[in-house]
Design a protein around this motif. Sequence first.
Motif, PDB file in Angstrom:
ATOM      1  N   VAL A 138      82.823  20.415  10.969  1.00 38.03           N
ATOM      2  CA  VAL A 138      81.927  19.342  11.413  1.00 38.03           C
ATOM      3  C   VAL A 138      81.627  19.496  12.904  1.00 38.03           C
ATOM      4  O   VAL A 138      80.461  19.416  13.336  1.00 38.03           O
ATOM      5  N   ALA A 139      82.664  19.725  13.697  1.00 39.72           N
ATOM      6  CA  ALA A 139      82.465  19.881  15.137  1.00 39.72           C
ATOM      7  C   ALA A 139      81.573  21.079  15.437  1.00 39.72           C
ATOM      8  O   ALA A 139      80.667  21.004  16.278  1.00 39.72           O
ATOM      9  N   GLY A 146      73.615  21.906  15.622  1.00 42.64           N
ATOM     10  CA  GLY A 146      72.825  20.684  15.645  1.00 42.64           C
ATOM     11  C   GLY A 146      72.589  20.103  14.262  1.00 42.64           C
ATOM     12  O   GLY A 146      71.522  19.538  13.987  1.00 42.64           O
ATOM     13  N   GLN A 147      73.554  20.215  13.380  1.00 40.24           N
ATOM     14  CA  GLN A 147      73.380  19.759  12.003  1.00 40.24           C
ATOM     15  C   GLN A 147      73.583  18.252  11.866  1.00 40.24           C
ATOM     16  O   GLN A 147      74.371  17.646  12.591  1.00 40.24           O
ATOM     17  N   GLY A 148      72.864  17.675  10.916  1.00 41.81           N
ATOM     18  CA  GLY A 148      73.028  16.268  10.589  1.00 41.81           C
ATOM     19  C   GLY A 148      74.036  16.089   9.477  1.00 41.81           C
ATOM     20  O   GLY A 148      74.610  17.053   8.963  1.00 41.81           O
ATOM     21  N   ALA A 178      70.165  10.291  15.107  1.00 39.64           N
ATOM     22  CA  ALA A 178      68.881  10.314  15.804  1.00 39.64           C
ATOM     23  C   ALA A 178      69.006  11.032  17.145  1.00 39.64           C
ATOM     24  O   ALA A 178      68.147  11.848  17.518  1.00 39.64           O
ATOM     25  N   GLU A 179      70.098  10.755  17.849  1.00 41.90           N
ATOM     26  CA  GLU A 179      70.295  11.398  19.150  1.00 41.90           C
ATOM     27  C   GLU A 179      70.551  12.887  18.988  1.00 41.90           C
ATOM     28  O   GLU A 179      70.026  13.715  19.748  1.00 41.90           O
ATOM     29  N   ARG A 180      71.367  13.244  18.003  1.00 42.97           N
ATOM     30  CA  ARG A 180      71.646  14.670  17.786  1.00 42.97           C
ATOM     31  C   ARG A 180      70.380  15.401  17.353  1.00 42.97           C
ATOM     32  O   ARG A 180      70.145  16.546  17.750  1.00 42.97           O
ATOM     33  N   ALA A 181      69.558  14.751  16.540  1.00 44.60           N
ATOM     34  CA  ALA A 181      68.304  15.368  16.100  1.00 44.60           C
ATOM     35  C   ALA A 181      67.380  15.592  17.293  1.00 44.60           C
ATOM     36  O   ALA A 181      66.727  16.647  17.406  1.00 44.60           O
TER      37      ALA A 181
END
Length: 244
Positions: A138-139, A146-148, A178-181
Amino acid sequence: EGSARADEASAWNSTWGDAGPKTPLTSAASLDSRDPSDRHPARGAAGRSVPRLRALQPQDDIDGDLGGADPARVREAAEELLVRKLRSRSLSISEARMVLRGYEQDGTRLDSGAVDDILDDFCRRGYLDDALLAGQLVASGVERKGQGRVALSRALAQRGIPRDVVDAALDELPDDDAERALEYARTKARGLSRLDGDTALRRLVGQLSRRGYNGSVAMTAAKTALAEASFGRPTSGVRFVDSD
């Protein structure tokens, strides 16, 4: 006494004569020229062909005890193989099970009980840990790719990590898809600046979707990133400006 010996010799010759045709050793003439004691079956056996003893070969073992490899040595070799694989990359318990089940030596495979024993031992030693592996994946997926959440969940499931372990790992993430995207979209937006607005938007939304961001999150992030990248420059096609 002479008559008795003659009768005894006659009886002996009669008995041997009956057996003679079944297993003839010599001609009748040569038998008559020998001492009566030479005609005994025990002496005749020395002249017959006797099969020679030879070492027992594996295929001669009717019980199959000598066939195949020693299970203990097969297990030891399988454990060594698993250790070598774990040195090169982390494995889930499911992946380790596949390695052990697929190992074969001289036609011998590990039975299910031996496979379970090895996995339990490796888990006890900390060599296998699905929860730890899920957290690492996950990390890595978030920071490097940059995966959701959707893409992360799919990636962990493909590694054979159980559903409950996957959910627990994803629950550790802050709810900021949203921020990671947007962060990911910003890294790609400048590379799309040579394209017209419609094409750039379509490609960036597609890239975000493949990384597990849902439609609305991907669209918002793509528009924002492209607007930031084209700020101050004229663009063709779709323009991202405030409606006021």
